[in-house]
Design a protein around this motif. Sequence first.
Motif, PDB file in Angstrom:
ATOM      1  N   UNK A 247      19.527  25.469  67.126  1.00  0.00           N
ATOM      2  CA  UNK A 247      20.719  24.620  67.037  1.00  0.00           C
ATOM      3  C   UNK A 247      20.304  23.157  66.954  1.00  0.00           C
ATOM      4  N   UNK A 248      19.317  22.755  67.776  1.00  0.00           N
ATOM      5  CA  UNK A 248      18.842  21.373  67.745  1.00  0.00           C
ATOM      6  C   UNK A 248      18.250  20.986  66.402  1.00  0.00           C
ATOM      7  N   UNK A 249      17.489  21.880  65.795  1.00  0.00           N
ATOM      8  CA  UNK A 249      16.912  21.602  64.473  1.00  0.00           C
ATOM      9  C   UNK A 249      18.009  21.430  63.442  1.00  0.00           C
ATOM     10  N   UNK A 250      18.996  22.323  63.473  1.00  0.00           N
ATOM     11  CA  UNK A 250      20.100  22.230  62.513  1.00  0.00           C
ATOM     12  C   UNK A 250      20.903  20.948  62.706  1.00  0.00           C
ATOM     13  N   UNK A 251      20.962  20.453  63.933  1.00  0.00           N
ATOM     14  CA  UNK A 251      21.698  19.217  64.206  1.00  0.00           C
ATOM     15  C   UNK A 251      20.929  17.992  63.739  1.00  0.00           C
ATOM     16  N   UNK A 252      19.609  18.025  63.844  1.00  0.00           N
ATOM     17  CA  UNK A 252      18.780  16.880  63.463  1.00  0.00           C
ATOM     18  C   UNK A 252      18.546  16.832  61.953  1.00  0.00           C
ATOM     19  N   UNK A 253      18.575  17.979  61.305  1.00  0.00           N
ATOM     20  CA  UNK A 253      18.213  18.064  59.890  1.00  0.00           C
ATOM     21  C   UNK A 253      19.009  17.128  58.987  1.00  0.00           C
ATOM     22  N   UNK A 254      20.347  17.008  59.107  1.00  0.00           N
ATOM     23  CA  UNK A 254      21.075  16.077  58.222  1.00  0.00           C
ATOM     24  C   UNK A 254      20.627  14.630  58.380  1.00  0.00           C
ATOM     25  N   UNK A 255      20.292  14.223  59.606  1.00  0.00           N
ATOM     26  CA  UNK A 255      19.839  12.853  59.841  1.00  0.00           C
ATOM     27  C   UNK A 255      18.501  12.613  59.152  1.00  0.00           C
ATOM     28  N   UNK A 256      17.596  13.572  59.277  1.00  0.00           N
ATOM     29  CA  UNK A 256      16.285  13.442  58.646  1.00  0.00           C
ATOM     30  C   UNK A 256      16.423  13.378  57.129  1.00  0.00           C
ATOM     31  N   UNK A 257      17.243  14.259  56.567  1.00  0.00           N
ATOM     32  CA  UNK A 257      17.447  14.267  55.114  1.00  0.00           C
ATOM     33  C   UNK A 257      18.042  12.951  54.636  1.00  0.00           C
ATOM     34  N   UNK A 258      19.019  12.426  55.376  1.00  0.00           N
ATOM     35  CA  UNK A 258      19.629  11.160  54.996  1.00  0.00           C
ATOM     36  C   UNK A 258      18.606  10.038  54.984  1.00  0.00           C
ATOM     37  N   UNK A 259      17.779   9.994  56.019  1.00  0.00           N
ATOM     38  CA  UNK A 259      16.797   8.919  56.095  1.00  0.00           C
ATOM     39  C   UNK A 259      15.738   9.060  55.001  1.00  0.00           C
ATOM     40  N   UNK A 260      15.313  10.281  54.715  1.00  0.00           N
ATOM     41  CA  UNK A 260      14.304  10.482  53.680  1.00  0.00           C
ATOM     42  C   UNK A 260      14.835  10.064  52.314  1.00  0.00           C
ATOM     43  N   UNK A 261      16.090  10.421  52.031  1.00  0.00           N
ATOM     44  CA  UNK A 261      16.673  10.102  50.727  1.00  0.00           C
ATOM     45  C   UNK A 261      16.841   8.594  50.554  1.00  0.00           C
ATOM     46  N   UNK A 262      17.293   7.912  51.622  1.00  0.00           N
ATOM     47  CA  UNK A 262      17.608   6.490  51.515  1.00  0.00           C
ATOM     48  C   UNK A 262      16.564   5.601  52.195  1.00  0.00           C
ATOM     49  N   UNK A 263      15.379   6.135  52.430  1.00  0.00           N
ATOM     50  CA  UNK A 263      14.353   5.384  53.145  1.00  0.00           C
ATOM     51  C   UNK A 263      13.997   4.079  52.433  1.00  0.00           C
ATOM     52  N   UNK A 264      13.824   4.146  51.121  1.00  0.00           N
ATOM     53  CA  UNK A 264      13.437   2.957  50.372  1.00  0.00           C
ATOM     54  C   UNK A 264      14.506   1.878  50.471  1.00  0.00           C
ATOM     55  N   UNK A 265      15.768   2.283  50.348  1.00  0.00           N
ATOM     56  CA  UNK A 265      16.858   1.310  50.440  1.00  0.00           C
ATOM     57  C   UNK A 265      16.976   0.750  51.848  1.00  0.00           C
TER      58      UNK A 265
END
Length: 277
Positions: A247-265
């Motif tokens: 459950x914790x991994x599934x909760x953290x995953x959207x945050x990680x994906x968001x940061x990876x996608x928009x890291x450069x910006x």
Amino acid sequence: MRRAGLRALLAYALLLGFTLLFLAPVLFMLVASLKPNEQVLAEAGTLRAFFPDTVGLDNYRAVFERVPFELYLASSLIVNGLIVGLGLVVNAFAGYALARLRWWGRGAMLGLVLAVLVIPFEAVAIPLFYQLSWLGWRDDWLVQAIPFVANPLAIFLFYSFFLGLPRELEEAARVDGAGVLRTFFAIVLPNAKAAFASVAIVLFLFHWGMYLWPLLMTTSEAVRPLPLGIASFYTLPPLQWGDIMAFGVLMVLPVVLLFVVFQRWFVRGVASTGVKG
């Protein structure tokens, strides 16, 4: 040269050590989510905790079987989408008005924004709870989002970014007959993509894990966000640590994906003080 190389090596070793130290809990959660439940705590505190003998997705399947995870995820996405979407509009306008427009009380308003910035939400949570409860506004997505649309940190980030934009761009637009709104949308916005991306990430990170406010304002499972979902999931018998880690991994995953996608910006938005290039 040899001494400089040794210093650089020590610096990188120290940074690597800190990186592993901070990543260890996340890696443990990820690995534990793939283990059988009986092995999660049995190997905790040893290096074997990071190198399981068997892995599988049973814990993830159990999460979806034991609780309505889709409802929790949808509620979190809707609430945070409202906060980020409306917050970008409101805070960008406020930051631009403070940075570029000249009006009576602007300095006092900027001081108020900075003062509110240092007040923790916990200090005003109970008065706000009683106010909205008196109005009869509870237990929906909007009540979880609207109080956080105007954010002092986001206003200050936009204010700082807009201060760094060359005034010549706006002056040229106004010479051509553009008003304030047209100048903002046609000139300022195209040059502020990095600022918008960084503010969006900051707002999303701040509110994705919020627990106190939804705990106060929601009662039904249909509008319960992920932080409340994992808190209730922890109390469900039997206590399965592998399921909780999943459950914790599934909760953290959207945050990680968001940061990876928009890291450069995000990096550009934090580092920028004007238009470059």
